[in-house]
Design a protein around this motif. Structure first.
Motif, PDB file in Angstrom:
ATOM      1  N   ASP A  22       0.366  -1.203   0.350  1.00 32.51           N
ATOM      2  CA  ASP A  22       0.243  -0.124  -0.132  1.00 32.51           C
ATOM      3  C   ASP A  22       0.813   0.643   0.262  1.00 32.51           C
ATOM      4  N   ASN A  23       0.412   2.850  -0.751  1.00 31.57           N
ATOM      5  CA  ASN A  23       1.376   4.219  -0.593  1.00 31.57           C
ATOM      6  C   ASN A  23       0.246   4.167  -0.080  1.00 31.57           C
ATOM      7  N   TYR A  24       0.600   5.095   1.089  1.00 30.91           N
ATOM      8  CA  TYR A  24      -0.071   5.592   1.991  1.00 30.91           C
ATOM      9  C   TYR A  24       0.582   7.480   1.609  1.00 30.91           C
ATOM     10  N   CYS A  25      -0.385   8.514   1.615  1.00 35.40           N
ATOM     11  CA  CYS A  25      -0.345   9.825   1.192  1.00 35.40           C
ATOM     12  C   CYS A  25      -0.054  10.605   2.727  1.00 35.40           C
ATOM     13  N   GLY A  29      -3.214  10.616   5.311  1.00 34.61           N
ATOM     14  CA  GLY A  29      -2.919   9.091   5.917  1.00 34.61           C
ATOM     15  C   GLY A  29      -3.457   8.311   5.157  1.00 34.61           C
ATOM     16  N   LEU A  30      -4.235   8.734   3.753  1.00 33.32           N
ATOM     17  CA  LEU A  30      -5.332   7.435   3.189  1.00 33.32           C
ATOM     18  C   LEU A  30      -3.830   6.223   2.437  1.00 33.32           C
ATOM     19  N   VAL A  31      -4.483   5.256   1.935  1.00 30.86           N
ATOM     20  CA  VAL A  31      -3.945   5.005   0.540  1.00 30.86           C
ATOM     21  C   VAL A  31      -4.435   4.869  -0.863  1.00 30.86           C
ATOM     22  N   LYS A  34      -1.107   1.745  -4.610  1.00 30.64           N
ATOM     23  CA  LYS A  34       0.011   0.411  -4.412  1.00 30.64           C
ATOM     24  C   LYS A  34       0.904   0.110  -5.014  1.00 30.64           C
ATOM     25  N   ASP A  90       3.075  12.384  -2.487  1.00 27.18           N
ATOM     26  CA  ASP A  90       3.752  11.316  -2.060  1.00 27.18           C
ATOM     27  C   ASP A  90       5.086  11.216  -1.054  1.00 27.18           C
ATOM     28  N   SER A 326       5.967   9.768   6.583  1.00 25.20           N
ATOM     29  CA  SER A 326       5.213   8.376   7.197  1.00 25.20           C
ATOM     30  C   SER A 326       5.053   8.734   8.882  1.00 25.20           C
ATOM     31  N   ARG A 327       3.511   7.946   8.503  1.00 24.15           N
ATOM     32  CA  ARG A 327       3.443   7.670  10.202  1.00 24.15           C
ATOM     33  C   ARG A 327       4.680   7.464  10.988  1.00 24.15           C
ATOM     34  N   TYR A 364       0.310  13.060   8.955  1.00 27.18           N
ATOM     35  CA  TYR A 364       1.941  13.239   9.490  1.00 27.18           C
ATOM     36  C   TYR A 364       2.429  14.133   9.955  1.00 27.18           C
TER      37      TYR A 364
END
Ligand code: NDP
Length: 485
Positions: A22-25, A29-31, A34, A90, A326-327, A364
């Motif tokens: 999964d690629n998160y924004c 924080g949403l997917v 991929k 991204d 990222s988180r 984040y």
């Protein structure tokens, strides 16, 4: 949304084992899509394609290869807004930063090395009247390129452009966190007519795809930018295979601020050098060492300015900082700050995660943070945080400043602030760093040597240093016969 695909032998292909991540924004924080979770089999396919393409690519003239690079630069420039929006989405950085710094530099990387390779010189040594030595600089084959997530396409193309210009073919693995602009680059390469197999992009994790690339027998050269610990693992894998390596690693960069500096310029530039790109630049200053007599004044001015910085939606022009990448990274940064607080360091501003409202509430975000650190012993004075967190520490005199500046395992970059040329010159020599900026920061000339000392890296890139790294020098000794009478 369609997943990103690997780019191998001129084709967009699914990962062989069919696995995706999964690629998160970062902003919400949403997917958002991929990316391939590529395996050693994908790396094998990419290396095989690059190996097949190598003989023809290296036989092109420099100016033919250079033309491809110029074409790629022009095509990126024509789509600069798309590239900037994608990089921001991204990575999290503000679009205006990607539009004014990252993507222009991507274009410069291609144009710079397209020109530089035309000026590369070989050497000749006339040993005696009838003995001539001369050198060739030949490309090495398949270059393995591994890049981080902070300046995704900027750092990836800093490797791809010189590797291709000098006649190597490429297999690159961008950070799994930031694959989107690299995927766009692949579409540009197709548009530019780059022959299949010359540049291959394999997406996925470092532990799997990255490791397979580093350990591949047909990849004689690895250029890596990333963390110091990762580099140690790469070194352990690549050294027994006698690979040529360039390692551009982490930093804990000091700003050494003497009392005779131009205070306004020093404060404003230190604001930028600490918090640009959320502090996620290897060259960001993270330890502010300030001469006793101006410590309170400098710190007060800086804290006021930091409190006024806007952290917000990276799509908005007035956001100075966006979210962290990222988180996990945001939590890592927060962990450093919590431990510093527990060790007794005082928070002068920030020191917490931020929850923005509405659609951004899952993003984040972290507040720009200044901590007061009386000495150099705390963990946060020794370990790279790689986020919007800096410490302020007073120093007594020149010797104390240099000792504090050199008190970490790192040695990437430093800034020195003084109006005294003698102090500046001495500090530039005495501080352990590959790059020294005096009364400025991030002013780059692409011809200059770039790299760190101590645990910040091995080797230099930039200008001739890159052209040398991506080629192997061969000496040819020619015995001539005397002219017949
Ligand atoms: P990492 O070291 O975690 O990762 C860098 C790249 O290496 C990623 O593509 C990563 O893949 C890959 N990787 C991870 N493990 C391996 C392995 N065992 N074998 C092969 N490849 C591997 O760094 P970050 O991406 O977190 O980037 C931040 C770091 O980069 C900071 O330390 C920063 O200072 C440094 N940096 C240095 C610069 C310089 O020029 N000196 C410039 C910019 C950043 P994956 O995505 O799966 O992790």
């Amino acid at each position: 949304m369609d997943p990103i695909l690997n780019f191998i032998d001129g084709h967009f292909v699914a990962p062989i084992e069919g696995a995706y991540l999964d690629n998160y924004c970062p902003r919400d924080g949403l997917v958002m899509g991929k990316i391939p979770d590529s395996s050693a089999a994908d790396i094998d396919a990419a290396v095989a394609a690059a190996k097949r393409a190598f003989p023809k690519w290296k036989k092109l003239t420099r100016s033919e290869r250079s033309d491809f690079l110029y074409r790629i630069a022009d095509l990126i420039e024509a789509k600069i807004d798309l590239f900037a929006e994608t990089e921001s989405r991204d990575q999290g950085k503000p679009i205006h930063l990607a539009r004014s710094v990252d993507i222009p530099r991507v274009i410069d990387n291609f144009r710079f090395f397209a020109g530089a390779v035309l000026h590369q010189q070989e050497k000749a040594f006339q040993s005696s009247e009838l003995v001539l030595n001369y050198t060739r600089r030949d490309p090495m084959g398949v270059a393995g390129l591994i890049s981080p997530w902070n300046l995704p396409l900027y750092l990836l193309t800093w490797k791809i452009a010189p590797a291709l210009a000098t006649g190597n073919t490429v297999v690159a693995k961008p950070s799994e966190l930031t694959s989107m602009t690299a995927a766009l680059l692949a579409t540009v390469m197709v548009e530019a007519g780059l022959p299949p197999g010359v540049c291959n992009l394999v997406f996925g994790r470092g532990q799997t795809a990255g490791d397979a690339l580093v350990g591949h027998r047909d990849v004689p050269l690895i250029s890596f930018t990333g963390g110091t610990e990762t580099a140690a693992a790469i070194g352990r894998r690549a050294a027994p295979l006698y690979k040529k390596m360039s390692l551009e690693l982490g930093g804990k960069n000091p700003a050494v601020i003497f009392a005779d500096c131009d205070l306004d310029v020093a404060v404003n530039t230190t604001l930028r050098s600490s918090f640009t790109n959320q502090g996620e630049i290897c060259l960001c200053t993270s330890r502010l060492l300030i001469e006793d007599s101006i410590f309170e004044k400098f710190t007060g001015l800086l804290v006021d300015k930091v409190k006024a910085l806007k952290v917000g939606d990276p799509r908005k022009a007035d956001s100075f900082m966006g979210p962290l990448v990222s988180r996990e990274h945001r939590d890592k940064v927060a962990g450093f700050v919590e431990r510093a607080k527990a060790q007794g360091l005082k928070v002068l501003c920030g020191g917490e995660s931020l929850k923005l409202s509405g659609e951004l509430d899952g993003g984040y975000y972290y507040a720009p943070t200044i901590l007061s650190a009386p000495d150099t012993s705390a963990e946060i004075m020794q370990q790279e945080v790689f986020g919007p967190v800096v410490t302020v520490t007073p120093f007594k005199n020149y010797e104390d400043a240099i000792a504090k500046a050199n008190s970490t395992r790192y040695g990437l970059a430093t800034t020195v602030w003084t109006q005294n040329l003698n102090t500046a010159h001495a500090a530039a020599a005495d501080i352990d760093a590959g790059l020294v900026w005096i009364n400025t920061w991030m002013l780059r000339d692409l011809r200059t040597p770039f790299g760190g000392v101590k645990d910040s890296g091995v080797g230099r890139e930039g200008g001739d240093y890159s052209l040398e790294f991506y080629t192997e020098e061969k000496n040819i000794c020619l015995q001539l016969a005397p002219a017949k009478a």
